[in-house]
Design a protein around this motif. Structure first.
Motif, PDB file in Angstrom:
ATOM      1  N   ILE A 163     -37.616 -19.993 -86.650  1.00  0.00           N
ATOM      2  CA  ILE A 163     -38.359 -21.108 -87.236  1.00  0.00           C
ATOM      3  C   ILE A 163     -39.456 -20.487 -88.084  1.00  0.00           C
ATOM      4  CG2 ILE A 163     -39.925 -23.020 -86.749  1.00  0.00           C
ATOM      5  CD1 ILE A 163     -38.342 -23.632 -84.288  1.00  0.00           C
ATOM      6  N   SER A 164     -39.567 -20.935 -89.309  1.00  0.00           N
ATOM      7  CA  SER A 164     -40.545 -20.357 -90.230  1.00  0.00           C
ATOM      8  C   SER A 164     -41.974 -20.599 -89.733  1.00  0.00           C
ATOM      9  CB  SER A 164     -40.383 -20.974 -91.618  1.00  0.00           C
ATOM     10  OG  SER A 164     -40.832 -22.318 -91.610  1.00  0.00           O
ATOM     11  N   PRO A 165     -42.916 -19.750 -90.167  1.00  0.00           N
ATOM     12  CA  PRO A 165     -44.315 -19.956 -89.778  1.00  0.00           C
ATOM     13  C   PRO A 165     -44.853 -21.342 -90.161  1.00  0.00           C
ATOM     14  CG  PRO A 165     -44.053 -17.780 -90.728  1.00  0.00           C
ATOM     15  CD  PRO A 165     -42.751 -18.506 -90.923  1.00  0.00           C
ATOM     16  N   THR A 166     -44.358 -21.887 -91.264  1.00  0.00           N
ATOM     17  CA  THR A 166     -44.804 -23.221 -91.693  1.00  0.00           C
ATOM     18  C   THR A 166     -44.450 -24.269 -90.643  1.00  0.00           C
ATOM     19  OG1 THR A 166     -44.470 -22.582 -93.992  1.00  0.00           O
ATOM     20  CG2 THR A 166     -44.647 -24.937 -93.525  1.00  0.00           C
ATOM     21  N   TYR A 167     -43.197 -24.252 -90.199  1.00  0.00           N
ATOM     22  CA  TYR A 167     -42.786 -25.209 -89.171  1.00  0.00           C
ATOM     23  C   TYR A 167     -43.404 -24.878 -87.826  1.00  0.00           C
ATOM     24  CZ  TYR A 167     -39.492 -27.709 -92.106  1.00  0.00           C
ATOM     25  OH  TYR A 167     -38.926 -28.496 -93.082  1.00  0.00           O
ATOM     26  N   ALA A 168     -43.529 -23.597 -87.503  1.00  0.00           N
ATOM     27  CA  ALA A 168     -44.171 -23.205 -86.242  1.00  0.00           C
ATOM     28  C   ALA A 168     -45.589 -23.764 -86.194  1.00  0.00           C
ATOM     29  CB  ALA A 168     -44.175 -21.689 -86.091  1.00  0.00           C
ATOM     30  N   LYS A 169     -46.295 -23.663 -87.313  1.00  0.00           N
ATOM     31  CA  LYS A 169     -47.671 -24.182 -87.380  1.00  0.00           C
ATOM     32  C   LYS A 169     -47.693 -25.690 -87.149  1.00  0.00           C
ATOM     33  CE  LYS A 169     -51.741 -24.333 -90.308  1.00  0.00           C
ATOM     34  NZ  LYS A 169     -52.378 -23.899 -91.543  1.00  0.00           N
ATOM     35  N   GLN A 170     -46.771 -26.421 -87.792  1.00  0.00           N
ATOM     36  CA  GLN A 170     -46.727 -27.873 -87.622  1.00  0.00           C
ATOM     37  C   GLN A 170     -46.433 -28.249 -86.164  1.00  0.00           C
ATOM     38  OE1 GLN A 170     -43.913 -29.515 -90.388  1.00  0.00           O
ATOM     39  NE2 GLN A 170     -45.019 -28.765 -92.178  1.00  0.00           N
ATOM     40  N   ILE A 171     -45.480 -27.560 -85.564  1.00  0.00           N
ATOM     41  CA  ILE A 171     -45.094 -27.849 -84.180  1.00  0.00           C
ATOM     42  C   ILE A 171     -46.264 -27.569 -83.240  1.00  0.00           C
ATOM     43  CG2 ILE A 171     -43.611 -27.078 -82.270  1.00  0.00           C
ATOM     44  CD1 ILE A 171     -41.414 -26.619 -84.485  1.00  0.00           C
ATOM     45  N   ILE A 187     -34.950 -26.537 -87.521  1.00  0.00           N
ATOM     46  CA  ILE A 187     -33.628 -25.962 -87.243  1.00  0.00           C
ATOM     47  C   ILE A 187     -32.703 -26.186 -88.433  1.00  0.00           C
ATOM     48  CG2 ILE A 187     -31.579 -26.158 -85.775  1.00  0.00           C
ATOM     49  CD1 ILE A 187     -33.553 -26.846 -83.463  1.00  0.00           C
ATOM     50  N   THR A 188     -32.771 -27.360 -89.037  1.00  0.00           N
ATOM     51  CA  THR A 188     -31.954 -27.647 -90.218  1.00  0.00           C
ATOM     52  C   THR A 188     -32.259 -26.659 -91.331  1.00  0.00           C
ATOM     53  OG1 THR A 188     -31.870 -29.997 -89.681  1.00  0.00           O
ATOM     54  CG2 THR A 188     -31.371 -29.396 -91.951  1.00  0.00           C
ATOM     55  N   GLU A 189     -33.548 -26.428 -91.592  1.00  0.00           N
ATOM     56  CA  GLU A 189     -33.930 -25.520 -92.672  1.00  0.00           C
ATOM     57  C   GLU A 189     -33.410 -24.105 -92.438  1.00  0.00           C
ATOM     58  OE1 GLU A 189     -37.941 -24.138 -94.966  1.00  0.00           O
ATOM     59  OE2 GLU A 189     -37.853 -23.842 -92.794  1.00  0.00           O
ATOM     60  N   SER A 190     -33.588 -23.592 -91.233  1.00  0.00           N
ATOM     61  CA  SER A 190     -33.229 -22.196 -91.008  1.00  0.00           C
ATOM     62  C   SER A 190     -31.749 -21.991 -90.710  1.00  0.00           C
ATOM     63  CB  SER A 190     -34.063 -21.604 -89.874  1.00  0.00           C
ATOM     64  OG  SER A 190     -33.760 -22.231 -88.647  1.00  0.00           O
ATOM     65  N   GLU A 244     -29.762 -22.641 -94.387  1.00  0.00           N
ATOM     66  CA  GLU A 244     -30.112 -21.244 -94.657  1.00  0.00           C
ATOM     67  C   GLU A 244     -31.274 -21.134 -95.632  1.00  0.00           C
ATOM     68  OE1 GLU A 244     -26.548 -19.092 -95.664  1.00  0.00           O
ATOM     69  OE2 GLU A 244     -25.659 -19.513 -93.707  1.00  0.00           O
ATOM     70  N   TRP A 245     -32.390 -21.732 -95.242  1.00  0.00           N
ATOM     71  CA  TRP A 245     -33.644 -21.694 -95.997  1.00  0.00           C
ATOM     72  C   TRP A 245     -33.494 -22.310 -97.388  1.00  0.00           C
ATOM     73  CZ3 TRP A 245     -36.912 -20.716 -92.298  1.00  0.00           C
ATOM     74  CH2 TRP A 245     -36.527 -19.877 -91.264  1.00  0.00           C
ATOM     75  N   GLY A 246     -32.656 -23.358 -97.479  1.00  0.00           N
ATOM     76  CA  GLY A 246     -32.511 -24.092 -98.734  1.00  0.00           C
ATOM     77  C   GLY A 246     -31.512 -23.506 -99.703  1.00  0.00           C
ATOM     78  N   THR A 247     -30.702 -22.543 -99.264  1.00  0.00           N
ATOM     79  CA  THR A 247     -29.734 -21.914-100.166  1.00  0.00           C
ATOM     80  C   THR A 247     -28.375 -22.600-100.164  1.00  0.00           C
ATOM     81  OG1 THR A 247     -29.014 -20.330 -98.470  1.00  0.00           O
ATOM     82  CG2 THR A 247     -30.830 -19.655 -99.937  1.00  0.00           C
ATOM     83  N   ARG A 294     -29.514 -33.401 -93.554  1.00  0.00           N
ATOM     84  CA  ARG A 294     -30.503 -33.751 -92.549  1.00  0.00           C
ATOM     85  C   ARG A 294     -29.792 -33.755 -91.211  1.00  0.00           C
ATOM     86  NH1 ARG A 294     -32.116 -38.233 -89.836  1.00  0.00           N
ATOM     87  NH2 ARG A 294     -30.683 -39.575 -90.937  1.00  0.00           N
ATOM     88  N   ALA A 295     -30.314 -32.990 -90.270  1.00  0.00           N
ATOM     89  CA  ALA A 295     -29.709 -32.929 -88.936  1.00  0.00           C
ATOM     90  C   ALA A 295     -30.684 -33.502 -87.920  1.00  0.00           C
ATOM     91  CB  ALA A 295     -29.361 -31.495 -88.560  1.00  0.00           C
ATOM     92  N   ASP A 296     -30.188 -34.408 -87.111  1.00  0.00           N
ATOM     93  CA  ASP A 296     -30.974 -34.940 -86.002  1.00  0.00           C
ATOM     94  C   ASP A 296     -30.365 -34.388 -84.730  1.00  0.00           C
ATOM     95  OD1 ASP A 296     -32.672 -36.577 -87.549  1.00  0.00           O
ATOM     96  OD2 ASP A 296     -31.075 -38.076 -87.705  1.00  0.00           O
TER      97      ASP A 296
END
Length: 196
Positions: free
Chosen positions: A138-146, A167-170, A174-177, A183-185
């Protein structure tokens, strides 16, 4: 009716909140107090020796706290034991926890291992939702939000969407690639674990 029978039930955390608390426990450099007497004595130092405020926090009477402090009681009932453990671990080694949270929020992010049902919403997706076991960063950005949501007293319901987005992003995009717009729920979480 004894003081222990008058206890309020210990607050129950959801799986995500409990997993975040467990991740914090793993960064401790020394073990937290284990016995009820040691936990009460530790928590009283944190509560500026106020048995009343500690009693309110763990859902018991002031008299019960005083009896644990004096060593007259040794084995709390299940609810009080759980409340003492939770309170002790939330107060134990605040600087160590703060460093781990800061590092996760700014540089390293977190790892998450989750087993849950993932459903998808994307134009042209042929991948039906199903239970998956996923381990991903999980990226630092999302870690910070969580971590900020957790610190602010967010509920399990508040945390689910942001964890799913992370989880969807990473993992899934794959980080938006790839899979732009996916969108995953996730629901029916059977296991979740975080690692700083």
């Amino acid at each position: 009716m004894s003081d222990d029978e008058q206890q309020q039930p210990a607050p129950r955390r959801g799986k995500i909140l409990e997993a975040l608390a467990q991740a914090e426990r793993k960064v401790f450099t020394r073990p937290a107090p284990k016995s009820a007497n040691a936990q009460v004595k530790f928590l009283l130092t944190r509560a500026k020796e106020s048995a009343r405020s500690l009693a309110e926090r763990v859902g018991t009477s002031t008299r019960t706290i005083e009896r644990y402090r004096a060593g007259k009681l040794k084995k709390p009932q299940k609810r009080l034991r759980a409340a003492l453990v939770e309170a002790t671990e939330s107060e134990w080694q605040p600087q160590v926890r703060a460093r781990a949270r800061e590092q996760a929020s700014t540089t390293s992010g977190m790892m998450v291992e989750v087993t849950a049902y993932f459903g998808f919403a994307c134009t042209g997706s042929s991948d039906d939702g199903r239970e998956r076991s996923i381990t991903t960063a999980i990226s630092p950005t999302y870690a910070k939000q969580i971590l900020e949501l957790q610190e602010a007293g967010a509920t399990e319901k508040d945390l689910h969407p942001i964890v799913a987005e992370a989880i969807t992003e990473s993992y899934f995009t794959e980080w938006g690639t790839r899979a732009v717009g996916l969108r995953a729920d996730f629901t029916h979480v059977s296991k979740v674990e975080f690692l700083f």
